[in-house]
Write an enzyme that holds these catalytic residues in place. Structure first.
Site, PDB file in Angstrom:
ATOM      1  CE  LYS A   1      -3.937   1.938   2.436  1.00 33.07           C
ATOM      2  NZ  LYS A   1      -4.886   1.881   3.445  1.00 33.07           N
TER       3      LYS A   1
ATOM      4  NE  ARG B   1      -6.473   9.036   3.313  1.00 26.80           N
ATOM      5  CZ  ARG B   1      -4.855   9.266   3.140  1.00 26.80           C
ATOM      6  NH1 ARG B   1      -4.549  10.658   3.412  1.00 26.80           N
ATOM      7  NH2 ARG B   1      -4.130   8.509   3.274  1.00 26.80           N
TER       8      ARG B   1
ATOM      9  CE  LYS C   1      -4.262   7.557   6.713  1.00 22.11           C
ATOM     10  NZ  LYS C   1      -5.028   6.736   6.443  1.00 22.11           N
TER      11      LYS C   1
ATOM     12  CE  LYS D   1      -6.031   1.606  -0.432  1.00 28.60           C
ATOM     13  NZ  LYS D   1      -6.942   1.345   0.751  1.00 28.60           N
TER      14      LYS D   1
ATOM     15  CB  SER E   1     -11.556   6.835  -3.761  1.00 31.02           C
ATOM     16  OG  SER E   1     -10.523   7.327  -3.086  1.00 31.02           O
TER      17      SER E   1
ATOM     18  CE1 TYR F   1     -15.130   2.488  -3.112  1.00 33.51           C
ATOM     19  CE2 TYR F   1     -12.909   2.993  -4.494  1.00 33.51           C
ATOM     20  CZ  TYR F   1     -13.560   2.744  -3.220  1.00 33.51           C
ATOM     21  OH  TYR F   1     -13.002   2.985  -2.051  1.00 33.51           O
TER      22      TYR F   1
END
Ligand code: PBG
Length: 338
Positions: free
Chosen positions: A206, A216, A229, A260, A286, A325
């Site tokens: 990731k 988010r 992060k 990802k 997303s 999605y």
């Protein structure tokens, strides 16, 4: 240029790649990869309440749903043949705290969603994320002490949350917080609790990516996040480090591996499949979805064709499946095509 002395044939030695492309039937015969409904995992956002279908502004066509609505959608997904759904909760702000302690509540939103889906739609797989970010008041995936995300304490919490998710009926635990040692600790915790048949899909690689923005917002962590992060996700510059990180997940007992974000990291998908031979999944996140939707809504690209092309690209890169999605749209599209 006519007759026996053809300059192109002299150059190519009579080899012509276009012969196999000349008609629809030849193209179908030589097609190497195909996208089917079996390749799809549908990520879905859950919110508290009943009868809620709340559009995510930055993701046109994606809704946050209360559990009753999610169950209806899960039924439709199963009827379309989608193998699995991955749930992401938008937790009430009042329940978020410094350590994300609500992740341990047996009846929290994600666990209630799992119970409801498994009861109403037993033939769809449920994949649950165990990171702490939906539950923390600071939006980080782990326990924050000062300005450090503490590894071992987070792993302990995540492993306990994983067992509680499995108790609720989750079929596959998907740890997305990138703490060291988490896969091994979760595997042991699941086995000790008698959950030998619950799988682990490691968010093996990731990356610290800008593509997670709309997600988010969808689960209400965007405004909360302090800093970034980068101390736990992988630097987008590093491919070899990503494979090394995935290797540890394989050794620790991951059943499947995930990459990802997806499309900008197809090289990682390919390297991972070659290196380990385990099933590899990509998460078309997303921001990837939003890019395509935004351009399509402006009439700048053909949204359906770009959607299908991106998903096929994952197959070509060696992926066994894709979290997307677009899953419901694609499944409907494939069903029409027959
Ligand atoms: C958090 C998590 C994130 C996503 C899935 N789980 C976002 C983040 O790390 O900030 C992103 C999914 C997406 O962008 O679609 N552990």
């Amino acid at each position: 240029m006519t007759g026996s002395r053809n300059i192109v044939d002299e150059i190519t030695g009579h080899r012509r790649m276009r012969r196999n492309r000349k008609a629809d039937w030849t193209r179908r015969l030589v097609q190497e990869n195909r996208l089917t409904v079996d390749d799809l995992i549908w990520p879905a956002f859950v919110v508290p309440g009943t009868d809620v279908v709340d559009p995510v502004a930055a993701m046109p066509g994606v809704n946050r749903m209360s559990i009753d609505k999610l169950v209806e959608a899960a039924k439709e997904a199963a009827d379309l043949g989608i193998p699995a759904i991955a749930t992401f909760p938008n937790i009430d702000m009042a329940l978020r705290d410094e350590t994300g302690s609500h992740c341990l509540a047996a009846n929290n939103l994600i666990n209630e969603a799992t119970r409801a889906i498994k009861q109403a739609v037993p033939n769809i797989g449920v994949i649950t994320d165990v990171a702490l970010d939906p539950f923390t008041s600071h939006g980080h995936d782990g326990v924050l002490r000062g300005d450090v995300i503490v590894n071992d304490e987070t792993v302990e919490l995540v492993a306990r949350a994983a067992v509680i998710q499995a108790d609720a009926g989750s079929d596959i635990i998907a740890p997305s917080e990138m703490m060291d040692g988490r896969i091994g600790v979760i595997r042991r915790a699941l086995d000790e609790a008698g959950h030998q048949n619950v799988g682990i899909m490691a968010y093996a690689t990731k990356f610290a990516s800008a593509f997670y923005g709309p997600y988010r917002d969808a689960i209400g962590t965007g405004g909360l996040l302090k800093g970034d992060k980068k101390t736990y996700y992988i630097d987008p510059a590093n491919g070899t480090e990503a494979i090394r990180d995935a290797a540890l997940d394989v050794e620790e007992g991951a059943d499947t591996l995930m990459v990802k974000p997806g499309l900008p990291y197809l090289d990682i998908c390919w390297r991972m499949k070659e290196a380990f031979g385990l099933p590899v999944f990509a998460y078309q996140v997303s921001g990837e979805y939003s890019q395509i939707k935004a351009a399509a809504l402006n009439g700048w690209i053909d949204g359906d064709r770009v959607m299908l092309e991106t998903l096929l690209a994952f197959k070509r890169a060696g992926c066994d499946g894709i979290l997307s999605y677009f899953a419901m749209d694609v499944a409907r599209h494939l069903a029409k095509r027959g």
